[in-house]
Every structure is written in C-alpha cells, then in structure tokens.
Write an enzyme that holds these catalytic residues in place. Structure first.
Site: not given
Ligand code: TEU
Length: 560
Positions: A99, A206, A260, A334-335
């Site tokens: 990530d 990210d 993302e 995870h969000d």
C-alpha cells in the site's frame, strides 16, 4: 516473473494486517501471522496479496499515517519478516503488492518534523499557509480556509512555532505532501524503487488523485476561504503519474498498480488507465459505494438502494472501460461495511446464499476482482450499540461532529452501525476456538460474536460454503477467456430483483442470473437468451424450464 498483462487474469486478496492473524500473542495481527496463512490463500486460489500499510506509524489512522516508509512498525514485525513474506508468497506463485500512502505522511515523519522549522529546506515539502486575512493566528476561525478534513473539523492545523497552519485533508496527524516540489516527488520515487528492489510486485496507491492539488492551493496566492473539501484531480495528476511510472519503471517491470481515486468518474479512470498514457493499470472507483446515501448527503445519510441503480452503475463502468483502461471489481475493503450486511441479507437463513450471489455477480464482471479478508467465507458487520465501542478515527470524528450539529444519538448510532469502517476491521474469524483462532492474547478489537458459526475452518470443510464458491469463481476466471475478456451486456436492466448479464467472446456466451432478494421471484425468461441446452458452470441448477428463482439463487451458465 510478471508476463505482460498478468494482472488482467489475477484475483487480489486484501490483508488488513492488524486484524488478519496474530503470531506473538500481543492481540494485533502481524507479518509472521500472514506468513502462516499463505497456504490458506494459495488454496483459495488468489494470485496477489494487497497488504495494507505495515510501515512504522503512530497508528492514528491504523497505519495510513506513515512515519518511516523504509521500516516496518514493530507492531507488525521487522524488515526481515517482510522479506520472508515476499519470498514465501513468491514460492507459492502469489505476488505481493504494498500500500503506497504518499498523498500525506504522519505528522511524526522526519520530513514533517524538519518542515516545521520555517528556515528548513523541507519547509516547502508540505502546505504551510498564514492565517486568513485580518484574523489572529491560532484563534478559532483564523484557518486559511473553511475546508473540513475527512476525520477532523478543519483541514488546517495551527503550528505555534511558526505561527502558520499546515494542510491535512484527512486529519492533523496526516499532513499533505506538496507534490509541486520535485524534491518530494523524487524522494517518493526513490522509496518506491527501494521496495521494488526488495521484490514487491507493485502498489495500491492511496488517494493518489489527491496528489495534484487545485490552483487555489498551488498558485502561491492566499487560499480562498471557501475552498471545497474535494481537492482531487488537480491539473498535474497525469503528469505526476506518468513521471512516477517512468522513474520507478512501473510499466517497464510490469508492476501491478491500482490507484484509489475517490470521486473518480469513467472519464478520469480512462485517462489514468489507458495503456497509451503509461500512468496506472487500474483504479478503484467509489461511485457504486456512494449510491446508498442521499444525493446531497455523506455516507452517513442513509438511503435505500434500488437494485437497478446498482446494476446500471457497474454496467456504466463496464461500458466505459470496455475499450480503454481496466476495471477493478470490489464490494469490500477496510473502509467499507461488509457487503453481505450492506447489499445482501446477513440473516442466518440467507447469509450464505446472498454472499454467493454477490460474489458471483462481481467476479463475472470484466476486470480484476478484489477479495477482502473474511469476505470469502461471508463475514458480516459487527453489531455495536454505543460510541465507546467504536475505534476508527473516522467514526469517532463523525459522532462528535454529528452531535455538535444536533443529530440525535439513535440516528447517529444507526448510521455508524450501517456504514462505519469498524465493521470491516474486526479480527478474521479463523475457527470456533477462543478468539476465533486470531490471537492467544486479548484481541486489539472486538470479535464478531458469530465466529462460533461463521469461520474459515468450517467454511473450508463445507463443499457448499461461501469459501468453496469463491474457489470456483476464482478457478473459472483462471480458466475462461470469456470471463477475462468477454464483452459485457446488462440484461433486464430495470428488473427490481433479478441481476442478469452476459459475457461474450468469439461466439461463446456466458449468462449470469441472480435473484437479489430474500423472496422467490419469477424468472423473466422472455428477457433472457434461450436457456435450452445451457451448461451450468457455477450454481445450484441450470435454468432450463425454471420459472421461479429461489431467494438469492445465482447461476453461471454457458449457453448452447
Ligand atoms: O481512503 C480514502 C478515502 O477516501 C476514505 O477516506 C474513504 O472515503 C472513507 O474512509 C469512506 O468511509 C484511504 C484509505 O483507504 C483510508 O483507510 C485512509 O483513512 C485514507 O485514505 C487516508 O489515508
């Protein structure tokens, strides 16, 4: 080895390390714990692990606030542990993607600590601005603009030492890096090359469409006090992504990249993923994750989602990226809250069937599917009833902001129950022993009490489980060029319950039909292609002669 386009037939599994598997009894998942579960992932059939951040971090945003990109946080292990994980994954033919969080660092990163000194050469590595015109620095309302942060009331934090404010669009613990500064960019590329040399196979990037900020912030003039919170897709995004690709050799080494991109549209996704632009391989869209809230609201302003709206959004992305670019396919991360609770039916009666239907529909679309830890055996949301049970910085900030805005407690807790990120962060439920086999210590966060029946061990042993269903879907993607490359066509677009579509390649057509409801529904045969002679690839039964679909029944058929 990474042959050309290898990522187009891959299935990615996301590991959120703190909740995956603890190996040393401190109650927090770690890298040796992941290593111990590689055979489970190999048996599932996934090709890539996307590892959420394990770098050194104060953990204000659970690792998305990084204080050293070239070291592993002791919570998760050491550089030796990550080297072993990369090696052991590669031994099983599984690739490892890190990530990359470079829109911002932690406020405890050495770069930021230097930048606090106005005389330092790193002052310009972040966005520092004076108080707004005529205001007293440090006084409430003196922030350079009224821009809110995602997890805090203001995107600006006052720094006594220099009497200026710094920008952190997520939280004060996450100051935004100034990508206009070439020194920042080259420090990031150098760090990326360092990880590539350690053997990683690519990056999940990210909020990468936030690195280029709007002119309002980069022009050098005073910040407009009404600057909006959406500072995405600035004018130099393509330039920065192409420069990164060249400098790190992302295409040259066939590295996996997924950006993302909150707020991205098909148009921005085509720009970022068209092969001719040498930027990214694929992006994560948020559009389908933002349909079940009111049009002018935020994720917390709940609204029902009619199936046709969801079907048509995914079809819009299929059509939009059919010829240029590449889709990422996901329901969970995870969000996001757990999809079987959000779009399925997590009751004991329909949890398995609806989890299978959701998986079937997603994995038969064109693109690269992502499986979030626990999704593969139908983990559900966590029933919580008070703010004290929440852990996530986003949840806690929302609670306080909503209280200040005068919302009543019950409404706020309902929104949190349905949409909080905490739902996705409960420890993975491995078996029905103490703490679900996640840790021998005290788990860092609440285990979902349903682990006694909802756990990986039971699912692996059950040929009719959600896990077995994911194995079949993943195997079909590996074996079928139609699933990988076939042209998508949505059928029955306005049917409120049935989700149906085809994938066609060189005369071979696969039909997917699913009943997205907890009731029986008529099968609208006149809206479907001829079912006679169709071969069942995945599901309970071929549909020839069937007139009614069972609740959450889903089928994948190869037409005659
Ligand atoms: O998320 C980006 C992002 O937009 C999220 O804030 C998302 O919109 C929100 O969580 C929905 O509830 C990335 C990471 O995935 C997230 O975990 C981090 O908190 C965030 O960036 C900051 O790094």
């Amino acid at each position: 080895d990474r042959p050309e386009g290898w990522w187009k037939s891959a299935v990615v599994y996301q590991v959120y390390p703190r909740s995956f598997q603890d190996s040393n009894g401190d109650g927090v998942g770690d890298i040796p714990g992941i290593d111990s579960r590689l055979d489970y992932l190999a048996d599932l059939g996934v090709d890539v692990i996307w590892l959420s951040p394990v770098y050194r971090s104060p953990q204000v945003d659970n690792g998305y606030d990084i204080s050293d990109y070239r070291d592993i946080d002791p919570l998760f292990g050491t550089l030796g542990d990550i080297d072993k994980l990369i090696h052991d994954a590669h031994e099983r033919g599984i690739k490892l993607v890190m990530d990359l969080v470079v829109n911002h660092t932690s406020d405890r990163h050495a770069w930021f600590e230097e930048s606090r000194d106005p005389a330092s050469s790193k002052r310009d590595w972040y966005y520092w601005r004076p108080a707004r015109e005529g205001a007293v620095p440090g006084e409430p309302g003196a922030e350079p603009s009224d821009t809110p942060a995602a997890f805090a009331p203001s995107a600006w934090t006052y720094d006594e030492r220099s009497g200026e404010y710094y920008l952190g669009i997520f939280s004060p613990a996450q100051p935004d890096l100034n990508w206009e500064n070439a020194d920042v960019r080259h420090a990031v590329y150098d760090m990326m090359r360092w990880w590539v040399s350690r053997g990683v196979d690519g990056f999940r990037m990210d909020v990468i469409n936030l690195i280029s900020k709007p002119e309002a912030l980069t022009s050098g003039g005073p910040v407009p006090v009404d600057l909006s919170g959406d500072v995405s897709n600035g004018p130099r995004l393509d330039e920065f992504l192409a420069e990164m690709n060249r400098e790190v050799g992302l295409d040259e080494h066939n590295l996996f990249t997924v950006g993302e991109m909150p707020g991205s549209t098909v148009e921005t996704a085509i720009r970022a993923t068209a092969a001719t632009r040498h930027e990214l391989k694929m992006v994560f869209t948020f559009e389908h994750m933002e349909l079940d809230h009111t049009a002018d609201g935020t994720k917390w302003d709940l609204a029902d989602l009619p199936l046709p709206v969801l079907k048509k959004n995914l079809a819009h992305w299929q059509d939009g990226l059919a010829e240029a670019g590449w889709n990422s396919l996901y329901w969970n991360n995870h969000d996001q809250p757990r999809v079987v609770s959000r779009f399925g039916d997590d009751s004991p009666e329909y949890r398995v069937a609806s989890a299978k239907a959701l998986a079937t529909v997603l994995h038969l679309h064109k693109g690269t599917p992502y499986v979030y830890q626990g999704e593969e055996f139908g983990m559900t949301n966590l029933p919580l009833h008070s703010i004290g049970e929440y852990e996530d910085v986003e949840s806690i900030n929302y609670y306080h902001q909503a209280k200040k805005a005068g919302l009543d407690e019950a409404t706020i807790l309902k929104s949190l129950q349905v949409k909080s990120r905490d739902n996705a962060r409960t420890p993975v439920q491995w078996d029905n022993t103490a703490n679900a086999g996640f840790t021998t210590g005290t788990p860092w966060y609440t285990l979902n009490p349903n682990y006694a029946s909802v756990n990986a061990k039971a699912a692996v042993a059950d040929p009719d489980s959600v896990y077995a269903h994911y194995q079949k879907l993943i195997a079909l993607r590996h074996s079928s060029p139609v699933v990988r490359e076939g042209r998508f066509e949505l059928l029955l677009a306005d049917d409120p319950n049935i989700w149906a579509f085809t994938r066609t390649l060189e005369g071979v057509t696969i039909l997917v039909v699913a009943n997205f409801s907890s009731h029986e529904n008529a099968l609208p045969v006149d809206g479907l292609p001829e079912l006679a002679g169709a071969k069942l690839l995945i599901g309970e039964r071929a549909l020839e002669g069937v007139t009614t679909l069972k609740p959450w029944e889903s089928s994948v058929l190869e037409l005659a």
